[in-house]
Design a protein around this motif. Structure first.
Motif, short mmCIF file in Angstrom:
data_model
loop_
_atom_site.label_atom_id
_atom_site.label_comp_id
_atom_site.label_asym_id
_atom_site.label_seq_id
_atom_site.Cartn_x
_atom_site.Cartn_y
_atom_site.Cartn_z
N ARG A 28 4.53 -4.36 -5.37
CA ARG A 28 5.03 -3.28 -6.21
C ARG A 28 6.50 -3.45 -6.58
N CYS A 29 7.08 -4.58 -6.16
CA CYS A 29 8.53 -4.73 -6.31
C CYS A 29 8.92 -5.08 -7.74
N PRO A 30 9.83 -4.32 -8.33
CA PRO A 30 10.27 -4.64 -9.69
C PRO A 30 11.18 -5.87 -9.74
N TYR A 31 11.73 -6.28 -8.60
CA TYR A 31 12.65 -7.43 -8.58
C TYR A 31 11.96 -8.68 -8.04
N ARG A 32 10.67 -8.67 -7.95
CA ARG A 32 9.94 -9.75 -7.31
C ARG A 32 10.28 -11.10 -7.93
N GLN A 33 10.54 -12.09 -7.04
CA GLN A 33 10.85 -13.45 -7.49
C GLN A 33 9.67 -14.37 -7.20
N GLN A 34 9.57 -15.44 -7.97
CA GLN A 34 8.44 -16.35 -7.83
C GLN A 34 8.47 -17.10 -6.49
N THR A 35 9.68 -17.36 -5.99
CA THR A 35 9.78 -18.35 -4.91
C THR A 35 9.31 -17.87 -3.54
N ARG A 36 9.91 -16.87 -2.95
CA ARG A 36 9.66 -16.60 -1.53
C ARG A 36 8.92 -15.29 -1.27
N CYS A 37 8.91 -14.39 -2.24
CA CYS A 37 8.51 -13.01 -1.93
C CYS A 37 7.08 -12.88 -1.41
N ASP A 38 6.14 -13.64 -1.98
CA ASP A 38 4.76 -13.43 -1.54
C ASP A 38 4.33 -14.40 -0.44
N THR A 39 5.24 -15.23 0.04
CA THR A 39 4.84 -16.15 1.11
C THR A 39 5.64 -15.91 2.39
N GLU A 40 6.90 -15.56 2.26
CA GLU A 40 7.76 -15.51 3.43
C GLU A 40 8.14 -14.07 3.73
N GLU A 41 7.89 -13.63 4.94
CA GLU A 41 8.20 -12.25 5.28
C GLU A 41 9.68 -12.09 5.58
N PRO A 42 10.39 -11.21 4.87
CA PRO A 42 11.82 -11.04 5.13
C PRO A 42 12.04 -10.28 6.41
N VAL A 43 13.09 -10.65 7.17
CA VAL A 43 13.40 -9.92 8.40
C VAL A 43 14.47 -8.88 8.07
N VAL A 102 18.93 -4.78 5.93
CA VAL A 102 17.97 -4.78 4.83
C VAL A 102 16.93 -5.86 5.08
N ALA A 103 15.71 -5.58 4.74
CA ALA A 103 14.66 -6.59 4.84
C ALA A 103 14.27 -7.05 3.44
N CYS A 104 15.17 -7.81 2.79
CA CYS A 104 14.87 -8.35 1.47
C CYS A 104 15.57 -9.70 1.35
N HIS A 105 14.85 -10.70 0.85
CA HIS A 105 15.44 -12.04 0.70
C HIS A 105 16.62 -12.02 -0.27
N TYR A 106 16.55 -11.13 -1.23
CA TYR A 106 17.49 -11.23 -2.34
C TYR A 106 18.44 -10.04 -2.42
N GLY A 130 23.93 -7.84 -8.94
CA GLY A 130 23.41 -7.73 -10.30
C GLY A 130 22.93 -9.05 -10.88
N GLN A 131 22.67 -10.05 -10.00
CA GLN A 131 22.25 -11.36 -10.49
C GLN A 131 20.75 -11.41 -10.80
N ILE A 132 19.99 -10.46 -10.23
CA ILE A 132 18.56 -10.44 -10.51
C ILE A 132 18.26 -9.16 -11.28
N ALA A 133 17.62 -9.34 -12.40
CA ALA A 133 17.24 -8.17 -13.19
C ALA A 133 15.81 -7.80 -12.85
N ILE A 134 15.39 -6.62 -13.30
CA ILE A 134 14.00 -6.22 -13.09
C ILE A 134 13.11 -7.17 -13.84
N SER A 135 12.17 -7.81 -13.10
CA SER A 135 11.42 -8.92 -13.69
C SER A 135 10.41 -8.44 -14.74
#
Lengths: 311, 378
Positions: free
Chosen positions: B323-338, B351-355, B362-367
């Motif tokens: 459901r994440c609006p900032y979801r990135q292709q690389t790590r979000c659906d494979t690696e669980e953030p601590v 925070v438990a977010c890779h990014y 402000g480097q990542i916009a809503i995808s």
């Protein structure tokens, strides 16, 4: 009601003032139920019928003109006719030569004793089993409930007949038989009611307050679960009276054929149904009216205890 | 399948020593409920991971707010702390004592120090008990009569009565309420009774599970103020569980945001509202209306698509990636953030977010632009 103007006040204001009314006495659930019961006409009718029935049973020796089950006028009874109304006998004689009115009055006593004792027996057994199952849960619950399922799978009258036949022709046998047939109904009802109560927040709150499990089950869960069981007991009293009649009709009651008991009176009168219908009608009406009284009382008790009918 | 297979990230910091500033320390707490199938023989076919590895510390005198949408496991977490639901993994250290290792009787006595305020004040009070009985029962159970006898009265029952009346006064109900029954009160008054019952044992920690969400808005503020007043008066530590962000903001010192059985962000209350870091928190904050029509019409809002995924089968990688609006292709659906410390970037926050840093900068916009409500049209 004096509480009317208070409840009309906005809730926020009431909260702000911390005002909980002028009277310092609270109304418990049972008190509230009793107040609702008093305003319900069918409860009053039911209570009057039951009261009349109980009074007749208790004061039977004062009301009845003769001794019961004495076939002292047997010579007046012929195979085809029974003497009807006369100056000595208000409702005439029964086929065994006893005074019919006396028999009916003493029959109330029999029915009441058997009804109350058997229902109390069934209630006690059901509450013990239901509390075990609903209070302990786990394998005890499974074991008790499978046992109850087995008992429930047998029709209650058949179960009662088997038990009565097994115990022999004793007045106590019929009470045990009817009571035993009611145990599974009470057990299942109480267990279900307790399971519903166990999931309530107040049980969780009791645990978090540090109460012992035994205390929680016995003084919180059980009292809150008893409402439907008590209603059922009132209704069962009516059924018990009918079942006593049925068992007596089947010849499983007291061994003495002349004993005053409504079901037995039906049996004795059945071959005279054509010539003297009043012999069957009168005890039949007694059974029906008494059962109606308990049913009305039970149903209105159910309504009064319903949490939805609370203010 | 065992329920203790998930281990969250690097070794969590060791639990603090007894008597330290930290009253409650939770490490990797899990509450999993088995899903049973079968008519006669129950088979366990899976687990609902209601709480799935939560680490947090609560300091003495602090109020820790726990927020999250329905079904995220926040209530189960609160019950797990008191072992009202038995945790399946992790540890709960309360004032240096491991709650999970306590024997039933020791746990029962320990519960005096950890109390709970429930959501539905009517359901949490036994309808057959008068207020007097409700308030004196915990005193009887824990035998507090001897200590209080000198202060309140000679025999235990009169001292209980005096203490119950005193407690009622503290929560703002008259003495006459003692003889009444729960159904005779309004919602706010009932909650006051529930609070009085929790406080009468003089606990150290009070867990308030949605304490005001069943109440009228007009009454909510009074109850919140009462809780704050009691905290000052009795030196209490609170964990307040709520879904109402405004309530939590008002009362909390530290706020933890839960999503699907995990803590996704933890920050001091004001920091969290000023600058949420986790995409889930950003989305939650953007849902709060601003009482200024000019700003309200033009501010950016983020729409969360879909429902909470099933806690029986949580998504792989980051639980929020579906459901994440900032979801990135690389790590979000494979690696669980601590749940990690952001260090100098945002001190005191986890925070438990890779990014998180990139989103903050402000480097990542809503995808997916469709997730963003057009400020003009909206």
């Amino acid at each position: 009601m004096t509480a009317e103007p208070l409840s009309a006040r906005p809730q926020a204001l009431t909260d702000l003032m911390g005002d909980v009314g002028l009277d310092e006495r609270g109304t418990s659930l049972w008190q509230g139920a009793f107040q609702r019961l008093r305003r319900n006409p069918s409860a009053i009718i039911g209570a009057l019928i039951v009261l009349a029935f109980v009074l007749v049973a208790v004061f039977a020796p004062l009301i009845a003109p003769y001794e019961p089950a004495k076939s002292q006028w047997i010579d007046q009874v012929t195979p085809s006719t029974v003497p009807g109304h006369s100056a000595e006998h208000l409702l005439g004689l029964d086929p065994l030569g006893s005074d019919l009115f006396t028999q009916l009055v003493y029959g109330a006593r029999q029915s009441l004793i058997i009804g109350i004792v058997s229902t109390a027996f069934g209630l006690a057994g059901g509450v013990i089993l239901g509390t075990l199952a609903g209070g302990l849960g786990g394998w005890v619950d499974t074991l008790v409930m499978r046992l109850v399922d087995i008992l429930l799978s047998i029709p209650s009258l058949l179960l009662a007949v088997s038990i009565a036949a097994m115990l022999g022709q004793r007045p106590s046998a019929i009470m045990i038989a009817i009571g035993a047939a009611q145990v599974p109904i009470f057990a299942r009802l109480l267990r279900g009611s307790m399971l519903a109560q166990r999931n309530q927040d107040y049980v969780l709150a009791s645990f978090s307050l540090g109460l012992r499990r035994r205390t929680i089950v016995m003084s919180h869960v059980l009292p809150n679960s008893l409402g439907p069981v008590i209603v059922q007991a009132t209704l069962t009293l009516a059924t018990a009276i009918i079942e006593v009649a049925a068992l007596s009709y089947l010849g499983l009651g007291a061994p003495d054929p002349a004993v005053a008991e409504w079901g037995r009176m039906l049996v004795k009168a059945q071959d005279r149904l054509q010539s003297d219908p009043h012999l069957t009608l009168l005890p039949g009406i007694c059974i029906a009216v008494t059962a109606l009284g308990f049913t009305l009382l039970g149903e209105s008790l159910r309504e009064a205890l319903d949490p939805k009918s609370r203010r | 399948m065992t329920s203790s297979e998930t281990v969250s990230g690097p070794a969590p910091s060791p639990p603090p020593a007894p008597g330290s500033d930290v009253l409650l320390s939770v490490r990797g707490l899990q509450v999993h409920f088995p899903i049973k199938r079968g008519l006669v023989f129950d088979r366990t076919v899976g687990h609902v991971r209601a709480v799935d590895g939560v680490d947090l510390d609560v300091r003495r005198g602090q109020t820790y707010g726990l927020v999250g949408e329905s079904g995220c496991g926040k209530s189960t977490f609160g019950r797990g702390l008191l072992r009202l639901e038995e945790p399946t993994g992790g540890s709960v250290i309360f004032d240096g004592q491991d709650i999970r290792s306590l024997k039933p009787e020791a746990l029962r006595l320990m519960r005096r120090r950890m109390q709970m305020v429930f959501q539905d004040p009517l359901a949490s009070l036994d309808p057959r008990q008068s207020v007097q009985s409700l308030l004196s029962e915990p005193l009887t159970v824990h035998g507090l009569s001897t200590a209080d006898a000198e202060e309140f009265g000679r025999d235990s029952s009169s001292s209980h009565l005096a203490k119950a009346a005193a407690m009622l006064e503290v929560v703002g109900l008259p003495r006459g309420a003692l003889a009444k029954y729960p159904h005779e009160f309004s919602g706010g008054q009932r909650q006051r009774i529930g609070i009085a019952r929790a406080m009468i044992l003089n606990p150290d920690l009070v867990i308030a599970d949605e304490p005001v969400s069943a109440l009228d808005v007009s009454v909510q503020a009074q109850v919140i103020n009462l809780l704050e007043h009691l905290q000052d008066l009795l030196g209490l530590t609170y964990i307040v569980i709520a879904h109402d962000l405004a309530v939590v903001r008002h009362i909390s010192d530290v706020i933890g945001v839960m999503y699907l059985g995990r803590l996704v962000e933890e920050a001091p209350s004001d920091d969290l509202y000023a600058q949420p870091l986790h995409p889930y928190t950003i989305a939650l904050m953007s849902a709060i209306p601003i009482p200024d029509p000019e700003i309200e019409d033009h501010r950016e809002r983020i729409l969360l698509r879909g429902d909470l995924p099933s806690p029986a089968n949580p998504p792989s990688g980051c639980r929020f990636h579906t459901r994440c609006p900032y979801r990135q292709q690389t790590r979000c659906d494979t690696e669980e953030p601590v749940l990690r410390d952001l260090g100098a970037v945002a001190p005191g926050r986890r925070v438990a977010c890779h990014y998180a840093e990139e989103i903050l900068a402000g480097q990542i916009a809503i995808s997916d632009p469709s997730l963003q409500i057009d400020p003009v049209a909206g």
